[in-house]
Enzyme design. Structure first.
Site, mmCIF file in Angstrom:
data_model
loop_
_atom_site.group_PDB
_atom_site.id
_atom_site.type_symbol
_atom_site.label_atom_id
_atom_site.label_comp_id
_atom_site.label_asym_id
_atom_site.label_seq_id
_atom_site.Cartn_x
_atom_site.Cartn_y
_atom_site.Cartn_z
ATOM 1 N N ILE A 53 -19.036 12.307 7.540
ATOM 2 C CA ILE A 53 -20.361 12.825 7.908
ATOM 3 C C ILE A 53 -21.314 11.678 7.641
ATOM 4 C CG2 ILE A 53 -22.190 14.413 7.271
ATOM 5 C CD1 ILE A 53 -19.927 16.333 6.279
ATOM 6 N N SER A 55 -25.112 10.296 7.976
ATOM 7 C CA SER A 55 -26.500 10.619 8.315
ATOM 8 C C SER A 55 -27.190 9.410 8.932
ATOM 9 C CB SER A 55 -27.266 11.068 7.070
ATOM 10 O OG SER A 55 -26.684 12.222 6.517
ATOM 11 N N CYS A 57 -29.317 6.402 10.096
ATOM 12 C CA CYS A 57 -30.095 5.363 9.421
ATOM 13 C C CYS A 57 -30.321 4.258 10.442
ATOM 14 C CB CYS A 57 -29.344 4.837 8.195
ATOM 15 S SG CYS A 57 -30.252 3.536 7.319
ATOM 16 N N CYS A 68 -29.746 -0.780 2.300
ATOM 17 C CA CYS A 68 -28.859 0.352 1.995
ATOM 18 C C CYS A 68 -27.424 -0.061 2.353
ATOM 19 C CB CYS A 68 -29.285 1.581 2.798
ATOM 20 S SG CYS A 68 -29.264 1.291 4.579
ATOM 21 N N CYS A 70 -25.657 1.853 4.581
ATOM 22 C CA CYS A 70 -25.342 2.732 5.718
ATOM 23 C C CYS A 70 -24.570 2.041 6.844
ATOM 24 C CB CYS A 70 -26.611 3.359 6.258
ATOM 25 S SG CYS A 70 -27.507 4.332 5.025
ATOM 26 N N ARG A 97 -32.631 10.568 4.974
ATOM 27 C CA ARG A 97 -32.313 11.777 4.188
ATOM 28 C C ARG A 97 -33.197 12.946 4.617
ATOM 29 N NH1 ARG A 97 -32.177 8.170 -0.319
ATOM 30 N NH2 ARG A 97 -34.021 9.150 -1.250
ATOM 31 N N THR A 117 -35.742 4.829 -4.828
ATOM 32 C CA THR A 117 -35.630 5.615 -3.586
ATOM 33 C C THR A 117 -35.988 7.094 -3.786
ATOM 34 O OG1 THR A 117 -34.149 6.151 -1.734
ATOM 35 C CG2 THR A 117 -33.103 5.951 -3.901
ATOM 36 N N ASP A 129 -33.815 14.757 -1.441
ATOM 37 C CA ASP A 129 -32.938 14.785 -0.265
ATOM 38 C C ASP A 129 -33.272 16.031 0.543
ATOM 39 O OD1 ASP A 129 -30.865 14.659 1.579
ATOM 40 O OD2 ASP A 129 -29.347 14.128 0.081
ATOM 41 N N ARG A 131 -31.900 16.787 3.484
ATOM 42 C CA ARG A 131 -30.884 17.056 4.502
ATOM 43 C C ARG A 131 -30.243 18.434 4.350
ATOM 44 N NH1 ARG A 131 -27.235 11.826 3.666
ATOM 45 N NH2 ARG A 131 -27.961 12.213 1.538
HETATM 46 N N1 LIG Z 1 -35.724 8.619 2.196
HETATM 47 C C1 LIG Z 1 -34.895 7.578 2.175
HETATM 48 N N2 LIG Z 1 -33.786 7.627 2.934
HETATM 49 C C2 LIG Z 1 -32.949 6.552 2.877
HETATM 50 C C3 LIG Z 1 -33.204 5.406 2.104
HETATM 51 N N3 LIG Z 1 -32.192 4.522 2.309
HETATM 52 C C4 LIG Z 1 -31.329 5.119 3.164
HETATM 53 N N4 LIG Z 1 -31.780 6.353 3.508
HETATM 54 C C5 LIG Z 1 -31.165 7.394 4.324
HETATM 55 O O1 LIG Z 1 -30.133 7.932 3.521
HETATM 56 C C6 LIG Z 1 -29.151 8.510 4.367
HETATM 57 C C7 LIG Z 1 -27.772 7.986 3.934
HETATM 58 O O2 LIG Z 1 -26.819 8.682 4.660
HETATM 59 P P1 LIG Z 1 -25.265 8.704 4.331
HETATM 60 O O3 LIG Z 1 -24.774 7.310 4.130
HETATM 61 O O4 LIG Z 1 -24.597 9.584 5.348
HETATM 62 O O5 LIG Z 1 -25.191 9.570 3.028
HETATM 63 P P2 LIG Z 1 -25.059 9.410 1.515
HETATM 64 O O6 LIG Z 1 -25.863 10.532 0.963
HETATM 65 O O7 LIG Z 1 -25.364 8.013 1.055
HETATM 66 O O8 LIG Z 1 -23.526 9.743 1.246
HETATM 67 P P3 LIG Z 1 -22.178 8.895 1.511
HETATM 68 O O9 LIG Z 1 -22.549 7.688 2.302
HETATM 69 O O10 LIG Z 1 -21.300 9.853 2.272
HETATM 70 O O11 LIG Z 1 -21.642 8.600 0.178
HETATM 71 C C8 LIG Z 1 -29.522 8.144 5.789
HETATM 72 O O12 LIG Z 1 -30.194 9.263 6.388
HETATM 73 C C9 LIG Z 1 -30.512 6.992 5.609
HETATM 74 O O13 LIG Z 1 -31.445 6.894 6.664
HETATM 75 C C10 LIG Z 1 -34.396 5.396 1.322
HETATM 76 O O14 LIG Z 1 -34.683 4.477 0.568
HETATM 77 N N5 LIG Z 1 -35.193 6.504 1.401
#
Ligand SMILES: Nc1nc2c(ncn2[C@@H]2O[C@H](COP(=O)(O)OP(=O)(O)OP(=O)(O)O)[C@@H](O)[C@H]2O)c(=O)[nH]1
EC number: 3.5.4.25
Length: 219
Positions: A53, A55, A57, A68, A70, A97, A117, A129, A131
């Site tokens: 899954i 999200s 980015c 990050c 991502c 998020r 963050t 978060d 989401r």
């Molecule tokens: N609000 C916010 N969102 C961020 C930041 N850095 C990254 N994100 C968001 O964090 C989310 C990360 O998604 P994922 O990698 O799927 O989720 P995760 O919660 O890290 O979980 P896993 O990767 O599965 O371990 C994405 O929606 C990014 O856009 C930040 O500094 N602030």
């Protein structure tokens, strides 16, 4: 709110191999999500599906940001699914998020001035978060998937799947892309959100209930 529906699909050749892209949409809000599918996923009861899954980015996935992990997680997950010849990546359209792209940029600006963050989200009036992962369980269901081996470090994803009836039989860690710009971000996620982030190799084995079988020499 109405339930998400499966509305379109097509072939999607990628640098990691040939996927099917399946489009999902809420009839009322028109909010969209997609899944990339490889191989025969019809028999997950007997053979759980390797799944991610992810999200949205934009900055990490498409613009090569190092703030990050991502983008690294996205390409690693697609590569692992491709190597397995079978799996699913849900591209969960919850940018930042769940706070959206512009608000994430506002949060980055606060981080430029010293907030972490989570503090930045809270200062903007959001939860840490925002989401909702339930939609991902609904997408698994629409794809006919009931058992997964989930690529994640995030316990919230596992909890939501389990509550929604998707059986997570294994958590597969996804620790990639650590660099000097995102170490603090990863630390904050581990300390404040309970993510199983590993800097030294032992830690997630000890913390993660889904990985106990992987503890080397565990008595
Ligand atoms: N609000 C916010 N969102 C961020 C930041 N850095 C990254 N994100 C968001 O964090 C989310 C990360 O998604 P994922 O990698 O799927 O989720 P995760 O919660 O890290 O979980 P896993 O990767 O599965 O371990 C994405 O929606 C990014 O856009 C930040 O500094 N602030």
């Amino acid at each position: 709110m109405s339930k998400i529906q499966r509305v379109a699909e097509a072939n999607l050749p990628t640098e990691f191999g040939l996927f099917r892209i399946v489009g999902f949409e809420f009839p009322d809000t028109k909010k969209e999500h997609v899944a990339l599918v490889m191989g025969d996923i019809s028999n997950s009861e007997e053979n759980p599906v390797l799944a991610r899954i992810h999200s949205e980015c934009l900055t990490g996935d498409a613009l090569h940001s190092l703030k990050c992990d991502c983008g690294f997680q996205l390409s690693t997950a697609l590569r692992q699914i491709s190597e397995a010849g079978r799996g699913v990546l849900i591209y969960h359209r919850e940018e930042g998020r769940g706070i959206g792209l512009i608000n994430k940029i506002r949060a980055y600006s606060l981080q430029d001035n010293g907030m972490d963050t989570i503090e930045a989200n809270l200062a903007l009036g959001f939860a840490a978060d925002e989401r909702n992962f339930k939609v991902c369980a609904d997408i698994f269901e629409l794809l006919g998937i009931c058992k997964v081996r989930l690529l994640t470090n995030n316990p919230a994803k596992i909890d939501t799947m389990k509550k929604a009836g998707i059986n997570v039989v294994e958590r597969i860690p996804l620790n990639v892309g650590e660099n000097r710009y995102n170490t603090g971000y990863l630390d904050t996620k581990a300390k404040k959100m309970g993510h199983y982030i590993v800097h030294d190799n032992e830690k997630h084995y000890l913390d993660c209930p889904y990985c106990q079988s992987e503890i080397p020499n565990k008595k």
